[in-house]
Design a protein around this motif. Sequence first.
Motif, mmCIF file in Angstrom:
data_model
loop_
_atom_site.group_PDB
_atom_site.id
_atom_site.type_symbol
_atom_site.label_atom_id
_atom_site.label_comp_id
_atom_site.label_asym_id
_atom_site.label_seq_id
_atom_site.Cartn_x
_atom_site.Cartn_y
_atom_site.Cartn_z
ATOM 1 N N PRO A 40 0.882 -1.237 -0.218
ATOM 2 C CA PRO A 40 0.078 -0.155 0.155
ATOM 3 C C PRO A 40 0.651 1.481 -0.099
ATOM 4 O O PRO A 40 0.239 2.399 -0.241
ATOM 5 C CB PRO A 40 -0.767 -0.312 1.345
ATOM 6 N N ILE A 41 2.157 1.173 0.675
ATOM 7 C CA ILE A 41 2.897 2.510 0.484
ATOM 8 C C ILE A 41 4.152 1.998 -0.643
ATOM 9 O O ILE A 41 5.029 2.992 -0.552
ATOM 10 C CB ILE A 41 3.432 2.747 1.821
ATOM 11 N N GLY A 77 -8.052 5.686 -0.632
ATOM 12 C CA GLY A 77 -9.546 5.831 -1.132
ATOM 13 C C GLY A 77 -10.625 4.647 -0.641
ATOM 14 O O GLY A 77 -11.446 4.612 -1.136
ATOM 15 N N ASN A 78 -9.725 3.885 0.250
ATOM 16 C CA ASN A 78 -10.635 2.613 0.788
ATOM 17 C C ASN A 78 -11.080 1.846 -0.472
ATOM 18 O O ASN A 78 -12.200 1.166 -0.326
ATOM 19 C CB ASN A 78 -11.722 3.152 1.555
ATOM 20 N N LYS A 79 -10.365 1.507 -1.353
ATOM 21 C CA LYS A 79 -10.431 0.650 -2.557
ATOM 22 C C LYS A 79 -9.725 -0.602 -2.375
ATOM 23 O O LYS A 79 -10.215 -1.579 -2.808
ATOM 24 C CB LYS A 79 -10.295 1.192 -3.833
ATOM 25 N N VAL A 80 -8.785 -0.669 -1.728
ATOM 26 C CA VAL A 80 -7.948 -2.049 -1.348
ATOM 27 C C VAL A 80 -7.431 -1.848 0.138
ATOM 28 O O VAL A 80 -7.276 -0.965 0.734
ATOM 29 C CB VAL A 80 -6.730 -2.255 -2.352
ATOM 30 N N LEU A 84 -4.489 -6.979 -0.849
ATOM 31 C CA LEU A 84 -3.537 -6.331 -1.978
ATOM 32 C C LEU A 84 -2.487 -7.318 -1.720
ATOM 33 O O LEU A 84 -1.916 -7.887 -2.998
ATOM 34 C CB LEU A 84 -3.103 -5.045 -1.253
ATOM 35 N N PHE A 85 -1.721 -7.885 -0.713
ATOM 36 C CA PHE A 85 -0.916 -8.746 -0.573
ATOM 37 C C PHE A 85 -0.979 -10.181 -1.111
ATOM 38 O O PHE A 85 -0.558 -10.554 -2.118
ATOM 39 C CB PHE A 85 -0.108 -9.061 0.770
ATOM 40 N N ALA A 137 -4.498 -1.682 -9.427
ATOM 41 C CA ALA A 137 -3.247 -1.456 -8.761
ATOM 42 C C ALA A 137 -2.208 -2.144 -9.475
ATOM 43 O O ALA A 137 -1.109 -1.473 -9.616
ATOM 44 C CB ALA A 137 -3.470 -1.870 -7.409
ATOM 45 N N TYR A 138 -2.287 -3.457 -9.897
ATOM 46 C CA TYR A 138 -1.220 -3.833 -10.610
ATOM 47 C C TYR A 138 -1.013 -3.300 -11.974
ATOM 48 O O TYR A 138 0.416 -3.227 -12.232
ATOM 49 C CB TYR A 138 -1.633 -5.570 -10.842
#
Length: 463
Positions: free
Chosen positions: A181-182, A193-196, A201-202, A406-407
């Motif tokens: 996330p960072i 944005g509270n999407k993931v 995510l991991f 994200a990817y």
Amino acid sequence: METIIILVFVFGYLAITLEHSIKIDKLIPALVMMAISWALISLGIDTFPQWFDSAKHTLMENFGLLSHEEKMHMMEESLLHHLGKTAEILIFLMGAMTIVEIIDYFDGFSTIKDAVKFKSRKKILWLFACLAFVLSAIIDNLTATIVLISILQKIVKDRDIRIWYAGLIIIAANAGGAWSPIGDVTTTMLWIGNKVSTGKLFVYLFIPSLLCMVVPTFIASLLKPFKGDLEIVESDDTPKNRFSATMLYLGLGAIIFVPVFKVITHLPPYVGMMLSLGAVAIFAEIYTSSRFTMGQVKQGETIDSGHHSPVHRSLSRIEMPSILFFLGILLAVAALESLGILFGFATTLQETMPMLGTEYHGEGVSDLVVLLLGVGSAVIDNVPLVAASLGMFSEPMDNELWHFIAYSAGTGGSMLIIGSAAGVVAMGMEKIDFFWYLKKIAWLAAIGFIAGAAAFMITRSVF
């Protein structure tokens, strides 16, 4: 007017790619097209029927009904919003660069250099690729690239070989940043944005991101530049600074502290970076026992390099051309975003592209659209594309769509050297030619991108 602004961007972008041919530094067309684009928006504000409110991620269809004063106010607010978001990135970047230069002032990277006992080009490639993948998830891909290329410059003597390593570091750093996330600006945007969520995510992206790094690194290890032994930079006879190891660990620890600070305080990352820079600077000043202050410097005054402030020296050595280029390109893209051009482009893709694979919750969003967003992030910039997707799609938190975005946005930028922050910084630090990267590295990045995307399509069906 929109057509003229698009043409300004196209010609400016072309001048950037032809930097070495036309002998004009890339920051100049970036700054010029940014200024001209916003000037044209200001002059033709009454001709635009719509406006994209970036703060709310919504398209204002009734923009044309507003008065001239309201439109100008909206434009000024948008410009200020984009400047603020861009400044967050630039200040963060300046802080990271300064910490890296302070470490270098104390010869801290010699500690890692001395730890590299082997000369095999292939082993060094895998070492730096793995370091980039891991570090980018911890200290973000931008900072990881700065740190690793700084170390690389201390180890690899031949620049023609070193830029090959830099190209693979860009791929690995962007891949590593996608599952954290960072680790990348775009994943941070989706996270804030509270999407993931961090856990999902991991789960969804670690394996695809790992393949995105491993596949091109493996292929590259078979190529001629990575065969045989490397000519290592010989150590000089000057005594090693006794604080080198301390400053290396302190500097890297300070950078790693930034995401922790963000989680605790919920403040933007640049605030934590400034705190880290301040802490590192205190120890740097103490270790040099310097009484020098920046206020004592007069214009044109020469200072003995052995006695002046390490902080002042480090600030004077950071890559300001890269920072100014980043300012120009991000605000130029922000102009296209504010007019709703990027939003319209993404919507057109969504409506016209044939379906491929999964459709998310009946929204008609196909995998092909998301993949094209990844390709688009290499051509334009992933930040505004992800910002546009936040306003376009309404899927709930941790939906597969957000993870695929994200990817794609995080790793797709590797296909062009100016497609990611890591690439831009590497381009500035090593003066890498745009077309050299396009010929030598882009195809490796594309193979990794496709391999990771295929892995994601498999893993999402499992989880």
